[in-house]
Design a protein around this motif. Sequence first.
Motif, PDB file in Angstrom:
ATOM      1  N   GLY A   1       0.821  -1.198   0.000  1.00  0.00           N
ATOM      2  CA  GLY A   1       0.000   0.000   0.000  1.00  0.00           C
ATOM      3  C   GLY A   1       0.853   1.246   0.000  1.00  0.00           C
ATOM      4  O   GLY A   1       2.073   1.181   0.144  1.00  0.00           O
ATOM      5  N   LEU A   2       0.206   2.378  -0.150  1.00  0.00           N
ATOM      6  CA  LEU A   2       0.928   3.640  -0.157  1.00  0.00           C
ATOM      7  C   LEU A   2       1.548   3.934   1.200  1.00  0.00           C
ATOM      8  O   LEU A   2       2.559   4.610   1.287  1.00  0.00           O
ATOM      9  N   ASP A   3       0.928   3.409   2.281  1.00  0.00           N
ATOM     10  CA  ASP A   3       1.460   3.616   3.633  1.00  0.00           C
ATOM     11  C   ASP A   3       1.400   2.329   4.449  1.00  0.00           C
ATOM     12  O   ASP A   3       1.142   2.345   5.639  1.00  0.00           O
ATOM     13  N   ALA A   4       1.613   1.187   3.794  1.00  0.00           N
ATOM     14  CA  ALA A   4       1.637  -0.090   4.514  1.00  0.00           C
ATOM     15  C   ALA A   4       3.085  -0.516   4.703  1.00  0.00           C
ATOM     16  O   ALA A   4       3.892  -0.388   3.788  1.00  0.00           O
ATOM     17  N   THR A   5       3.402  -1.004   5.872  1.00  0.00           N
ATOM     18  CA  THR A   5       4.769  -1.460   6.122  1.00  0.00           C
ATOM     19  C   THR A   5       4.961  -2.851   5.509  1.00  0.00           C
ATOM     20  O   THR A   5       3.983  -3.584   5.295  1.00  0.00           O
ATOM     21  N   PRO A   6       6.194  -3.239   5.252  1.00  0.00           N
ATOM     22  CA  PRO A   6       6.440  -4.611   4.764  1.00  0.00           C
ATOM     23  C   PRO A   6       5.898  -5.663   5.732  1.00  0.00           C
ATOM     24  O   PRO A   6       5.391  -6.700   5.300  1.00  0.00           O
ATOM     25  N   GLU A   7       5.975  -5.395   7.021  1.00  0.00           N
ATOM     26  CA  GLU A   7       5.466  -6.338   8.013  1.00  0.00           C
ATOM     27  C   GLU A   7       3.951  -6.490   7.911  1.00  0.00           C
ATOM     28  O   GLU A   7       3.420  -7.593   8.020  1.00  0.00           O
ATOM     29  N   GLU A   8       3.242  -5.380   7.684  1.00  0.00           N
ATOM     30  CA  GLU A   8       1.786  -5.447   7.534  1.00  0.00           C
ATOM     31  C   GLU A   8       1.410  -6.230   6.278  1.00  0.00           C
ATOM     32  O   GLU A   8       0.503  -7.067   6.303  1.00  0.00           O
ATOM     33  N   SER A   9       2.113  -5.976   5.185  1.00  0.00           N
ATOM     34  CA  SER A   9       1.843  -6.710   3.946  1.00  0.00           C
ATOM     35  C   SER A   9       2.149  -8.190   4.122  1.00  0.00           C
ATOM     36  O   SER A   9       1.411  -9.054   3.632  1.00  0.00           O
ATOM     37  N   PHE A  10       3.220  -8.505   4.845  1.00  0.00           N
ATOM     38  CA  PHE A  10       3.586  -9.892   5.113  1.00  0.00           C
ATOM     39  C   PHE A  10       2.493 -10.585   5.917  1.00  0.00           C
ATOM     40  O   PHE A  10       2.102 -11.723   5.606  1.00  0.00           O
ATOM     41  N   GLU A  11       1.976  -9.919   6.944  1.00  0.00           N
ATOM     42  CA  GLU A  11       0.906 -10.505   7.756  1.00  0.00           C
ATOM     43  C   GLU A  11      -0.324 -10.812   6.902  1.00  0.00           C
ATOM     44  O   GLU A  11      -0.924 -11.886   7.021  1.00  0.00           O
ATOM     45  N   MET A  12      -0.694  -9.875   6.027  1.00  0.00           N
ATOM     46  CA  MET A  12      -1.853 -10.121   5.173  1.00  0.00           C
ATOM     47  C   MET A  12      -1.596 -11.308   4.245  1.00  0.00           C
ATOM     48  O   MET A  12      -2.479 -12.142   4.027  1.00  0.00           O
ATOM     49  N   ALA A  13      -0.386 -11.398   3.709  1.00  0.00           N
ATOM     50  CA  ALA A  13      -0.049 -12.521   2.829  1.00  0.00           C
ATOM     51  C   ALA A  13      -0.145 -13.841   3.583  1.00  0.00           C
ATOM     52  O   ALA A  13      -0.676 -14.830   3.063  1.00  0.00           O
ATOM     53  N   VAL A  14       0.343 -13.877   4.809  1.00  0.00           N
ATOM     54  CA  VAL A  14       0.261 -15.094   5.626  1.00  0.00           C
ATOM     55  C   VAL A  14      -1.200 -15.487   5.820  1.00  0.00           C
ATOM     56  O   VAL A  14      -1.576 -16.649   5.665  1.00  0.00           O
ATOM     57  N   MET A  15      -2.046 -14.507   6.115  1.00  0.00           N
ATOM     58  CA  MET A  15      -3.463 -14.823   6.337  1.00  0.00           C
ATOM     59  C   MET A  15      -4.132 -15.303   5.058  1.00  0.00           C
ATOM     60  O   MET A  15      -4.906 -16.271   5.085  1.00  0.00           O
ATOM     61  N   PHE A  16      -3.844 -14.666   3.912  1.00  0.00           N
ATOM     62  CA  PHE A  16      -4.447 -15.117   2.662  1.00  0.00           C
ATOM     63  C   PHE A  16      -3.959 -16.509   2.270  1.00  0.00           C
ATOM     64  O   PHE A  16      -4.729 -17.325   1.791  1.00  0.00           O
ATOM     65  N   ARG A  17      -2.699 -16.782   2.484  1.00  0.00           N
ATOM     66  CA  ARG A  17      -2.164 -18.101   2.129  1.00  0.00           C
ATOM     67  C   ARG A  17      -2.714 -19.206   3.026  1.00  0.00           C
ATOM     68  O   ARG A  17      -2.742 -20.359   2.624  1.00  0.00           O
ATOM     69  N   ASN A  18      -3.127 -18.840   4.209  1.00  0.00           N
ATOM     70  CA  ASN A  18      -3.585 -19.818   5.189  1.00  0.00           C
ATOM     71  C   ASN A  18      -5.054 -19.641   5.568  1.00  0.00           C
ATOM     72  O   ASN A  18      -5.486 -20.103   6.619  1.00  0.00           O
ATOM     73  N   PHE A  19      -5.826 -19.002   4.693  1.00  0.00           N
ATOM     74  CA  PHE A  19      -7.212 -18.679   5.043  1.00  0.00           C
ATOM     75  C   PHE A  19      -8.053 -19.891   5.445  1.00  0.00           C
ATOM     76  O   PHE A  19      -8.937 -19.757   6.291  1.00  0.00           O
ATOM     77  N   PRO A  20      -7.805 -21.109   4.907  1.00  0.00           N
ATOM     78  CA  PRO A  20      -8.645 -22.221   5.361  1.00  0.00           C
ATOM     79  C   PRO A  20      -8.494 -22.534   6.856  1.00  0.00           C
ATOM     80  O   PRO A  20      -9.378 -23.156   7.447  1.00  0.00           O
TER      81      PRO A  20
END
Length: 182
Positions: free
Chosen positions: A45-64
């Motif tokens: 995002g325009l003001d998202a940290t790499p850590e925040e983006s990483f957390e979202m990726a972890v959740m999307f990859r593991n959504f089940p």
Amino acid sequence: MTVNHWIGAGAIVLALAAPAGAQHAHMHGADGTGHDMAVMPGLRGLDATPEESFEMAVMFRNFPAISREVTNLPDGIRTHTFSANPDLAAVIVSHVVGMIGRVDEGRDPQVFIQSPTLDILFERRDRIATEIEATETGIMVTQTSDDPEVVAALQTHAAEVSDMAARGMQAVHERMMVRATN
């Protein structure tokens, strides 16, 4: 358990960073371009940290492995988001606490795939009362408002998050396609 305990546990999520057995990026689109499941650029995002983006990726990859219960209240919502996987639960808690903090501070991360439903929540953040409670496996959040438009946005956003927890990126893609045709 305290929220700080869960956030500290979030440092051990590397095993969740890629889906099991992932060998290559998943791309889609008529010309082979589009969403890249390996690096998930739409989570930046325009003001998202790499850590925040990483957390979202972890959740999307593991959504089940994510469960969610939502109660619509007359003046808001009560949500419980959780996972039996302690590392994933720590990521969920860290993400929720971080995003609620951003709303409180008016710091919209402007993530590329972000729902426009969040706009009113950032604009009228002073009209939202939030209570957070860590649970054994996740986090419970109650948010209320005396502004009917904020209440509607809270309930819509809760439904969007529940859809993402149930269907992952497919839910995001469908929502974005509907927006593109309107």
